[in-house]
Design a protein around this motif. Structure first.
Motif, mmCIF file in Angstrom:
data_model
loop_
_atom_site.group_PDB
_atom_site.id
_atom_site.type_symbol
_atom_site.label_atom_id
_atom_site.label_comp_id
_atom_site.label_asym_id
_atom_site.label_seq_id
_atom_site.Cartn_x
_atom_site.Cartn_y
_atom_site.Cartn_z
ATOM 1 N N GLY A 120 -19.439 49.269 45.909
ATOM 2 C CA GLY A 120 -19.931 48.502 47.347
ATOM 3 C C GLY A 120 -18.961 48.913 48.163
ATOM 4 O O GLY A 120 -19.528 49.510 49.361
ATOM 5 N N SER A 121 -17.820 49.149 48.222
ATOM 6 C CA SER A 121 -17.061 49.671 49.368
ATOM 7 C C SER A 121 -17.012 51.071 49.467
ATOM 8 O O SER A 121 -17.323 51.611 50.896
ATOM 9 C CB SER A 121 -15.200 49.670 48.984
ATOM 10 N N ILE A 122 -17.603 52.238 48.480
ATOM 11 C CA ILE A 122 -18.054 53.293 48.925
ATOM 12 C C ILE A 122 -19.390 53.343 49.897
ATOM 13 O O ILE A 122 -19.467 53.903 50.956
ATOM 14 C CB ILE A 122 -18.127 54.084 47.833
ATOM 15 N N TYR A 123 -20.135 52.238 49.313
ATOM 16 C CA TYR A 123 -21.530 52.126 50.182
ATOM 17 C C TYR A 123 -21.142 51.810 51.589
ATOM 18 O O TYR A 123 -21.862 52.431 52.460
ATOM 19 C CB TYR A 123 -22.391 51.233 49.762
ATOM 20 N N ALA A 124 -20.127 50.804 51.842
ATOM 21 C CA ALA A 124 -19.859 50.474 52.962
ATOM 22 C C ALA A 124 -19.478 51.452 53.913
ATOM 23 O O ALA A 124 -19.652 51.681 55.141
ATOM 24 C CB ALA A 124 -19.034 49.273 53.186
ATOM 25 N N LEU A 125 -18.485 52.375 53.243
ATOM 26 C CA LEU A 125 -17.885 53.433 54.023
ATOM 27 C C LEU A 125 -18.752 54.281 54.446
ATOM 28 O O LEU A 125 -18.893 55.057 55.590
ATOM 29 C CB LEU A 125 -16.892 54.296 53.247
#
Lengths: 291, 236
Positions: free
Chosen positions: A14-19
């Motif tokens: 999810g953090s990669i998605y957000a990035l």
């Protein structure tokens, strides 16, 4: 405890998605450019990190400033050449035109990437890739921790930049009323150009992390697909919401992989998108419109 | 002095202004009257650089404006309250005011100018943290004027001051603008459809019809002229 492990990976994903999505939130949500080539820019960023690692031995996290600079410049050229003529269009017209132009860009960039890097999957593996530590019986990869921290810094950094600085707020003002922004003394051409460059350079951060999982020329559309879902989930125009929306999508996908199988995770995200569009089109994390 | 000399303005092939010349004297209130679609707003947009005249010139004092981009013209001390207010609806009142002080020079005096604007419009101070879109019509016009004053202009252009506002509110805002003009020496140029209000408010008046200036003079003379009475005031 196995579900806990899935949640950990969901948070990291999810953090990669957000990035990846945060740049799109700026370019689409605030500047109103429907930019399908966004995922391709993350792909280019990943290849730059891959190159710098392979040929110069530069750590992918340390290559971020350099690849940010390169993508910033590519972004400036792209905006000047393709999107600046749309600046005074009505929102609907701008979306239609930019969608067509950026879809063309996707085809061009994908094919160029095949020519330059071949269609093979590439990956950066450093000394620390795959290393994990133990957190209450769960495995946590070190890269994952850095990813989450980076996502928080970048998303909320951009949020405060847009809300608190004169330059950031002028981007926001232009998105609300282009002509009136000019009456305020804002140099709208220069501001939009730089804002687009910023949106592009942010994909370099995501790219550096993606390069440590897997990069191939065709990943662009997958990433833009995820990013679009997140921007809609966060609420168009919301920046801070992108982080939460990314986590939500990451965790839901990962938990659904646990319950229904890994092949259906793509379906889950699209079902979420449909439900959001039907029941809460303004997004989950947006109070109203705006940052 | 803001002097507009022989400008022609086109929207595509459509000519909106024909050989328009107009002088706005320093420290005075000048109004431009005329019916809807006469080209009044276009004239103001030409001064602010949003539309460019095809021929003619616009000068503020000795500085030529018509060949400069809009954001430079704001720096040169010209500020406009656009028709229909055009606030940034998603921003707070305070944010809107701060956007008005975007130019570097104005930004340095930001705090001081905000205090001044709050003094003129105390209502804005009360509503500082509300969304601009949530204000009443009169408050929105006050905010639009306050925002325009934030750039510390020498010339304040107001497009359709009275549009959609109750007469009482219009009178209140006019009184405030007169004060700003008298105390701060800010030159005011108003475009108005409400002819009587505009002429009573201003020192000098110009009349525009179909993109041409058809009458000019001290407001009092225009108010008493038979043609103006017949065409705009509905009295004889």
């Amino acid at each position: 405890m196995e579900i806990g492990q899935f949640i950990i990976y969901g948070i990291i994903n999810g953090s990669i998605y957000a990035l990846v999505a945060v740049g799109l939130a700026l370019i689409m949500g605030i500047m109103g450019i429907f930019y399908l080539a966004h995922g391709c820019m993350a792909m280019i960023g990943a290849y730059i990190s891959f190159w710098l690692f392979q040929d110069a031995g530069l750590d992918p996290f340390l290559s971020i400033p350099l690849s940010m600079g390169i993508l910033f410049i590519i972004g400036l050229a792209m905006y000047k050449g393709l999107f600046s003529s749309m600046k005074a269009f009505s929102p609907g017209q701008k979306i239609r035109n930019s969608m067509l132009v950026s879809f063309g860009l996707v085809l061009i960039i994908e094919n160029m990437a095949v020519l330059i890097w071949t269609a093979n999957e590439r990956r950066v593996s450093t000394d620390y890739s795959g290393l994990t530590f133990d957190l209450a019986g769960l495995r946590v990869p070190y890269i994952g921790v850095v990813t989450v921290i980076l996502a928080i810094l970048v998303v909320f950094g951009l949020h405060y930049f847009l809300k608190k600085t004169f330059f950031g707020r002028s981007i926001w003002a232009i998105s609300q009323d282009y002509q009136c922004a000019r009456l305020m003394g804002i140099n709208v051409d220069r501001t939009m150009l730089i804002a687009f460059g910023i949106g592009m350079s942010l994909t370099a951060i995501a790219g550096a992390i993606i390069s440590q999982y897997s990069v191939s020329p065709s990943i662009g559309l997958d990433w833009v697909n995820k990013s679009l879902i997140i921007v809609v989930l966060a609420g168009v125009g919301s920046i801070g919401g992108v982080f939460y929306a990314g986590l939500l999508l990451g965790v839901l996908e990962s938990v659904s992989a646990y319950f229904v199988g890994v092949h259906y995770t793509g379906v889950v995200s699209l079902v979420i998108l449909l439900l959001i569009l039907v029941f809460r089109p303004q997004g989950i994390f947006a109070k109203g419109a705006g940052i | 002095m803001l002097s507009i000399k022989h400008i022609d303005v086109f929207y595509g092939d459509l000519q909106a202004l024909w050989d328009v010349s107009l002088d706005i004297e320093d420290g005075k209130i000048t109004s431009l009257i005329g019916s809807n679609g006469a080209g009044k707003s276009t004239l103001q947009l030409a001064v602010t650089g949003i539309v460019k005249p095809r021929s003619g010139s616009i000068h503020a004092g000795s500085i030529r404006l018509d060949n400069q981009p809009a954001h430079k013209i704001v720096d040169l001390g010209i500020s406009m309250v656009p028709e229909g207010r055009r606030l940034f609806p998603e921003m707070t009142v305070l944010d809107n005011l701060e956007m008005g002080a975007f130019s570097r020079k104005a930004r340095k005096k930001l705090g001081e100018t905000i205090e001044w604007v709050y003094e003129i419009f105390p209502r804005l101070k009360e509503r500082a943290n509300q969304r601009a879109g949530a204000l009443s019509g009169g408050e929105q016009q006050m905010l639009a004027i306050g925002r325009a004053l934030m750039s510390r202009p020498k010339f304040l252009l107001v497009d359709e001051l009275s549009l959609g506002l109750a007469p009482l509110v219009v009178r209140h805002i006019c009184r405030i603008l007169e004060e700003v003009n008298r105390l701060k020496g800010i030159t005011i140029f108003v475009v108005e459809q409400n002819v009587r209000m505009a002429l009573e408010f201003a020192d000098h008046g110009y009349i525009m019809e179909n993109g041409r200036i058809v009458g000019r003079g001290p407001s009092r003379d225009l108010l008493n002229s038979e043609e103006v009475k017949a065409a705009y005031l509905g009295t004889h």
